[in-house]
Structures are given as C-alpha cells and as structure tokens.
Write an enzyme that holds these catalytic residues in place. Structure first.
Site, PDB file in Angstrom:
ATOM      1  N   CYS A   2      -0.034  13.488  13.266  1.00  0.00           N
ATOM      2  CA  CYS A   2      -0.621  12.602  12.256  1.00  0.00           C
ATOM      3  C   CYS A   2      -1.733  13.305  11.482  1.00  0.00           C
ATOM      4  CB  CYS A   2      -1.226  11.379  12.927  1.00  0.00           C
ATOM      5  SG  CYS A   2      -0.048  10.485  13.932  1.00  0.00           S
ATOM      6  N   ARG A  27       1.609  19.445   8.690  1.00  0.00           N
ATOM      7  CA  ARG A  27       1.404  19.116  10.099  1.00  0.00           C
ATOM      8  C   ARG A  27       2.622  18.419  10.702  1.00  0.00           C
ATOM      9  NH1 ARG A  27      -4.227  18.799  11.410  1.00  0.00           N
ATOM     10  NH2 ARG A  27      -3.892  17.074  12.838  1.00  0.00           N
ATOM     11  N   TRP A  75       3.175  10.692  12.554  1.00  0.00           N
ATOM     12  CA  TRP A  75       4.212  11.380  13.330  1.00  0.00           C
ATOM     13  C   TRP A  75       4.443  10.481  14.540  1.00  0.00           C
ATOM     14  CZ3 TRP A  75       4.601  14.052  18.126  1.00  0.00           C
ATOM     15  CH2 TRP A  75       5.670  14.930  18.225  1.00  0.00           C
ATOM     16  N   ASN A 100      -5.198   9.169  14.722  1.00  0.00           N
ATOM     17  CA  ASN A 100      -4.406  10.290  15.224  1.00  0.00           C
ATOM     18  C   ASN A 100      -4.697  10.389  16.715  1.00  0.00           C
ATOM     19  OD1 ASN A 100      -3.182  12.714  15.815  1.00  0.00           O
ATOM     20  ND2 ASN A 100      -4.624  13.975  14.646  1.00  0.00           N
ATOM     21  N   GLY A 101      -3.650  10.438  17.549  1.00  0.00           N
ATOM     22  CA  GLY A 101      -3.860  10.517  18.996  1.00  0.00           C
ATOM     23  C   GLY A 101      -3.003   9.473  19.704  1.00  0.00           C
ATOM     24  N   GLU A 483      11.449  34.311  21.063  1.00  0.00           N
ATOM     25  CA  GLU A 483      10.820  33.899  19.809  1.00  0.00           C
ATOM     26  C   GLU A 483      11.872  33.808  18.693  1.00  0.00           C
ATOM     27  OE1 GLU A 483       8.245  32.528  19.019  1.00  0.00           O
ATOM     28  OE2 GLU A 483       7.920  32.949  16.914  1.00  0.00           O
ATOM     29  N   LYS A 487      12.718  30.402  16.648  1.00  0.00           N
ATOM     30  CA  LYS A 487      12.671  30.303  15.181  1.00  0.00           C
ATOM     31  C   LYS A 487      13.991  29.733  14.665  1.00  0.00           C
ATOM     32  CE  LYS A 487       9.351  30.533  14.814  1.00  0.00           C
ATOM     33  NZ  LYS A 487       8.119  30.830  15.467  1.00  0.00           N
ATOM     34  N   GLU A 490      14.467  25.940  15.617  1.00  0.00           N
ATOM     35  CA  GLU A 490      13.572  24.939  15.041  1.00  0.00           C
ATOM     36  C   GLU A 490      13.777  24.736  13.550  1.00  0.00           C
ATOM     37  OE1 GLU A 490       9.335  25.656  15.489  1.00  0.00           O
ATOM     38  OE2 GLU A 490       9.637  27.801  15.319  1.00  0.00           O
ATOM     39  N   HIS A 506      24.749  36.773  35.380  1.00  0.00           N
ATOM     40  CA  HIS A 506      24.423  35.749  36.381  1.00  0.00           C
ATOM     41  C   HIS A 506      24.656  34.345  35.830  1.00  0.00           C
ATOM     42  CE1 HIS A 506      22.887  38.861  38.954  1.00  0.00           C
ATOM     43  NE2 HIS A 506      22.149  39.310  37.962  1.00  0.00           N
ATOM     44  N   LYS A 605       3.085  20.526  13.142  1.00  0.00           N
ATOM     45  CA  LYS A 605       2.445  21.837  13.137  1.00  0.00           C
ATOM     46  C   LYS A 605       1.376  21.926  14.212  1.00  0.00           C
ATOM     47  CE  LYS A 605       1.458  25.927  11.578  1.00  0.00           C
ATOM     48  NZ  LYS A 605       2.396  26.984  11.974  1.00  0.00           N
TER      49      LYS A 605
HETATM   50  C1  F6R Z   1       6.906  27.379  16.833  1.00  0.00           C
HETATM   51  C2  F6R Z   1       5.571  26.844  16.838  1.00  0.00           C
HETATM   52  C3  F6R Z   1       5.097  26.124  18.045  1.00  0.00           C
HETATM   53  C4  F6R Z   1       3.626  26.460  18.309  1.00  0.00           C
HETATM   54  C5  F6R Z   1       3.098  25.603  19.470  1.00  0.00           C
HETATM   55  C6  F6R Z   1       1.670  25.973  19.828  1.00  0.00           C
HETATM   56  O1  F6R Z   1       7.203  28.046  15.656  1.00  0.00           O
HETATM   57  O2  F6R Z   1       4.853  26.963  15.879  1.00  0.00           O
HETATM   58  O3  F6R Z   1       5.885  26.402  19.139  1.00  0.00           O
HETATM   59  O4  F6R Z   1       3.525  27.813  18.608  1.00  0.00           O
HETATM   60  O5  F6R Z   1       3.144  24.249  19.114  1.00  0.00           O
HETATM   61  O6  F6R Z   1       0.809  25.790  18.749  1.00  0.00           O
HETATM   62  P1  F6R Z   1      -0.592  26.510  18.691  1.00  0.00           P
HETATM   63  O7  F6R Z   1      -0.346  27.972  18.607  1.00  0.00           O
HETATM   64  O8  F6R Z   1      -1.245  25.956  17.472  1.00  0.00           O
HETATM   65  O9  F6R Z   1      -1.313  26.144  19.947  1.00  0.00           O
END
Ligand code: F6R
Length: 610
Positions: A2, A27, A75, A100-101, A483, A487, A490, A506, A605
């Site tokens: 949010c 976000r 959100w 937010n929360g 990673e 990517k 997501e 395995h 985000k």
């Molecule tokens: C993936 C991504 C998330 C963040 C995770 C942690 O692309 O961005 O997996 O890495 O939510 O976020 P931070 O780094 O802000 O603690």
C-alpha cells in the site's frame, strides 16, 4: 505494498495527491482512492479498482476541490481487490483513514464495533480504525487525541493518514511498523509512504520513527514519540531528484535500471577503495574496531536480496575464511537459533523496510550478536536507522518491482565486506590489492555484457510459448541461476526453477523433454568440467540447452545447444557479470508476452507486511 499520500496546503491538493499516488505505483497495488475535504466542509471521496490513471479519470469527471486530503494505493491483504475495499475508509461522513500495514486484532475490534452499532462496508482490517476514530471524535476528543486513543487499541503494523471533517486545520499521521515520511513545504505539509511520492513538491523530509504520532497544520508539524513525549526529529534534504525516479526514454523502468548498473556499481565503489585496499570506514566509524572481533557471519534477507546473500556465503568462506550462515528472514525470525560466538549479523535489503528482514534484525539485536550491519539502498530506511553499521548500495531509486541494479550493487557491497573482513583473517595484502583492482573493473565489464542486449532479445523468442524453464548453475552460479529463475517467473509468469546442476539426477532430470528449455550459467571456472557432464545428461534426454558461457569455455553450439558468449571474466566477478544476461532474458520474454513488466501481477515492491 500500500502507498499513502496526504496533504494540507493553501492550494488544491487533489492533483498533488494523484501525482503522489502515480509515483507510488511501483510499490504494487490493485486499487486506489482519494478523499478531500471540500470548501463547504464535505468529505468527498473517489475510489477505483485498477490503475491510478482510472482514479485520475474519475476525479477529472467529478473534481475534488479542497485544501486537505488523503489518498492511497491498496495492495490487498484482507478482502479482495474491490472498490468497496479500497481506501480511504470513512465513518459516518465524518472522518477518513488511509492505512498501510495489518491490524492483527481486527476481528475482535470488528465484533465489538458491530455490537456497538457500526456498519461495516468492507472486508478490510483497516475499517476498524476509522470506526474507533469516529467513536473517539464523537466523544469530544481532538483529532490528535482521537488518533492516540485509537492507535492504543491496535495490535499489528500501521502507517496512518487521518482527517476529520470538523477539523479542516489538521492532518494527523501515525507510524508503527510501516514507513511514513513528512514532506515539509512552505505553508504546506505532506505525508507519504516514501520520498518519491513527494519529490515534485518538496525535497525536505522528516522520517517518522516507530511509535511516532504527528500532527500537521499548514504552518507547523508536531511529533510525539512512542512514550508520548513531544520530540524533534531531524529534517533531511533528499538527494534524490524527481528525474531519477522517471523512466526517461526507456520503455520500462526495469530496462532503465538494468542499463544503469555500470554507474550504480561505480557509485557503490566510490570513496570506498584506496589503490590497493578497501576502507573499513566505509561501513561506519566504529567498523574497524567491531570487525576485528568478528569470527562468523550470519546473513538474513528476502527474495533477490537473499540470493545476494547466498553468493556472499561462498565469498566469505573462501576468501575471508569466516563461517557464514544464510537464511531467508521469514524463516529465521520464527525459529530458535544458536548464535555463533563473535558473529556479525548482516541484513540485505533494497528498500530497508521489508517487514520480515526488519523483524529478523530486531530478533538478532536481542540475541547476542557482536554487531549488526545493514546493506541497503535507502539511506533513511528503518533497517539503516536500526543497525549498528551500514553500507549503502547507492543504486539510486529502483522503481521496477523486479530487482536488478539493487542486486548487483548488493553483490558489490558484499565483495567490499568480504575483503574488509578477509584482511583481518586470511586475506594477504597482495591478494587484497588484486581483488580491489578486479572490483574497479566491474563497471566496464558490465558495459560489455549489456552490449548483448539485441542478441538476448532475439533469444527471448524461443521462451515465449514455454510453460516451464529450468536454470542450472554450480558454486556461486547456483544463486545466480536462482535469481535468473526468479526474474523470469515474476515478470513473464513462466514457471521457472533453479537447481544446482549436480542435483539434476536426484530428481529434476525427470522433467526434461523438448518443451523444457534449460538455461545454464557456465563461467570458466573449476566446476566447468563437472557442469559439462550435467549438460550431457540434459542433452541425452532431448532437453534444449541455452548456455551462457564466457569466451574461454570450449563449448560448441549444436542442435539443441545454443551458446551465448559473454566477455571473459575472473571467477570472482562472474556472479555479477552473468546476472545481467539473465535479467535481460527475463525482461525481453516479458515484453514479448505483453505482461506488465514494471508492476507484475500480485507483487509489491516494498513488502512492509509479513
Ligand atoms: C524480486 C524482488 C524481491 C525483493 C524482496 C526483498 O525481484 O525484488 O524478491 O528482493 O521482496 O526486498 P528488499 O530487498 O527490499 O528487502
């Protein structure tokens, strides 16, 4: 997550609030809303499902004049994404709240309030706040006292923006567990979830701390701490320009951020290296003394930041000779641990507001670690404020939900940490000088690898119609495979998994057929021959291989084997260099699939709730 924006000004606020929401879009959210107190003392509200642009259209069709207002991007956590669940929530046309929360005791409060005659119009946990606030106002309390009384009933996390129709001179904000900043203007004040939302109107900010309650008028800001004392919080000038958070000529923020990596890494190294060594002061003035005691490292993070930690474990053990444990924060915070003697507790986070990572830090602080260090991209974040030592990653604003430049700058910061700790253990001066020289060469090497963009865009076509993809790597490249898979899944919504290549037989080998592309990260290192045997296992079962290999690797493209050549690099830097083509691959596949690259579905985000 949010996003909150609020304003009390001498000019109409609706446009400021809508622009603020637009800047918080990154976000992640599913609906948006705004409430403004109009000049006749009426509380007017607009709420829409979907993008802020829709809300802006609704406001254009039915303007919201007024000098005091709050707005929100939601959100969904409690209650589906729907207009009736969108904020602001209003009680009996009197008071409005954005939140937010998560309010953990909302069910109990809801039952009590229902019994007392309140009618609920949403399924959100937030609505209990506005009803409690109404009761306090109806009992004759001022807005600030009503918020004080209301928050005393809440368990959980909140950042709040609150207004009362009968009090056009005040905007009230509260912070407990979710971030909130106050923007300082001339004859006007603002609140927001982060500074980006307010950059068009101010660059001067006060960052609320846990438990703070703030009362804003057009001319004044008063803040009370968790103990109820009136406090002064420092005023900070943000260095972030409004343009830094703009997309410029790039099609997406994600692409811009991928291409910003050479500068972001250079900025992360700036002032932290002498000719032949890393400056321990880069981690804070007390770092040299604290580091000399360290005998072990624990790193905790989430998502992409966790992948950076997995790479760092290899470096810290191999180069610094320090035992290193790595764990995702959401697991770490809920289990009993044995804290190693003289251990450094490291958190890694782009935002510095990730709820699980913050909770893990607070737990570690109470568990006997020798010191805590935050590797973080947001200087004013909670994580930075609450850690003993800090190394800022200086990636600049990262707006795309999928983390890119934050990751490679985290890796750079972790190399600095490895070297700084290593010299106190088993790293000799000659080797330190060699590593420092290598580090300096990374920005240039990244530029060379970015030149593969067009080739990778063409390659992406072979992934568009796939349902699944497997990523393989060994050693430090296994977290890079993780990673790459993260990517791809997501932003393109293609199911992607990563395995250490040696684990293939395995279990996951059973998945291999012509429909399963297998992406392999293959730098020229000691594990290459082993990796090649794993690739044979895939080929023998008809799997399609896409191998990212550096120019020294003897591998030939044949039917079913595509080889993408990367510039030659030292094994130490390979995780940084090999990440970039995987980011580009995910990006181009997502573009071809037509997904919302910068704001992928269901994701946020900054994950400020558990
Ligand atoms: C993936 C991504 C998330 C963040 C995770 C942690 O692309 O961005 O997996 O890495 O939510 O976020 P931070 O780094 O802000 O603690």
């Amino acid at each position: 997550m949010c996003g909150i924006v609020g304003a009390i000004a001498q000019r109409p606020v609706a446009a400021i609030l809508l622009e603020g929401l637009r800047r918080l879009e990154y976000r992640g959210y599913d609906s948006a809303g705004i409430a403004v107190l109009n000049p006749d003392g009426q509380l007017n509200r607009a709420r829409t499902l979907g993008k802020v642009a829709r809300l802006a259209e609704a406001v254009a069709a039915q303007p919201l004049p007024g000098l005091l207002g709050i707005a929100h991007t939601r959100w969904a956590t409690h209650g589906e994404p729907a207009t009736h669940n969108a904020h602001p929530h209003i009680c009996r046309d009197r008071c409005a709240v954005v939140h937010n929360g998560i309010i953990e005791n909302h069910e109990l409060l809801r039952a009590e309030q229902r019994a007392a005659g309140h009618r609920f119009t949403s399924e959100t946990d937030t609505e209990v706040i506005v009803h409690a606030l109404y009761d306090a106002l109806a009992a004759g309390l001022s807005l600030i006292d009503a918020v004080r009384q209301t928050t005393a009933q809440l368990q959980g996390a909140y950042a709040l923006g609150v207004l009362d129709r009968h009090d056009p001179e005040h905007l009230v904000a509260a912070r407990q567990g979710s971030p909130l900043v106050i923007g300082i203007g001339f004859g006007e004040h603002f609140i927001a979830s982060d500074v980006f939302a307010l950059l068009p109107v101010t660059n001067r900010f006060i960052f609320l701390e846990e438990g703070d309650l703030a009362e804003l008028t057009r001319e004044t800001v008063r803040i009370w701490n968790a103990a109820g004392e009136l406090v002064e919080r420092p005023l900070k000038t943000s260095q972030v320009t409004a343009e830094a958070a703009e997309r410029g000529s790039y099609r997406h923020f994600m692409l811009k951020e991928i291409f910003e990596q050479p500068q972001a890494l250079a900025a992360t190294l700036e002032g932290r290296l002498l000719a032949d060594r890393v400056l321990p002061e880069s981690f804070g003035s007390q770092a040299a003394a604290l580091f000399s005691q360290i005998q072990a490292v624990t790193i905790v993070a989430c998502g992409t930041s966790f992948h950076a930690a997995l790479v760092a474990r290899h470096w810290l053990e191999a180069i610094a000779g320090l035992p290193c444990q790595v764990e995702v924060a959401s697991e770490y915070r809920y289990r009993a641990h044995v804290v190693p003697a003289q251990a450094l507790f490291v958190t890694i986070s782009q935002s510095g507001e990730t709820a699980d990572t913050l909770a893990a830090l607070r737990l570690a602080q109470a568990s006997g670690y020798a010191a805590t260090l935050a590797i973080c991209n947001v200087p004013e974040s909670s994580l930075v404020r609450e850690s003993d030592l800090v190394l800022l990653t200086r990636a600049g604003p990262e707006i795309g939900v999928a983390s890119t430049k934050a990751f490679t700058t985290q890796l750079t910061a972790l190399l600095l940490l490895t070297i700084a700790l290593g010299r106190l253990h088993r790293l000799d001066a000659t080797e330190e000088a060699r590593l420092v020289t290598l580090l300096r060469s990374v920005p240039k090497q990244l530029e060379a690898v970015l030149a593969l963009d067009a080739q990778i865009a063409a390659l992406a076509e072979q992934f568009v119609d796939k349902q699944h993809t497997l990523f393989l790597g060994r050693g430090t490249q296994y977290p890079i495979a993780l990673e790459g898979a993260l990517k791809l899944k997501e932003i393109s919504y293609i199911h992607a998994e990563a395995y250490p290549a040696g684990e293939l037989k395995h279990g996951p080998l059973a998945l291999i057929d012509e429909e399963m592309p297998v992406v392999v990260v293959a730098p020229n290192n000691a594990l290459l021959e082993k990796l090649k045997s794993n690739l044979e296992e895939v080929r023998a079962r008809g799997g399609q291989l896409f191998v990212f290999a550096d120019s020294q690797v003897a591998l030939t493209a044949t039917a079913g084997v595509t080889v993408i050549r990367l510039p030659e690099t030292d094994d130490l830097l390979a995780p940084l260099i090999f990440t970039v083509p995987l980011q580009l691959l995910a990006y181009h596949v997502a573009v071809l699939k037509g997904t919302d690259v910068d704001q992928p579905r269901n994701l946020a985000k900054s994950v400020t709730v558990e």
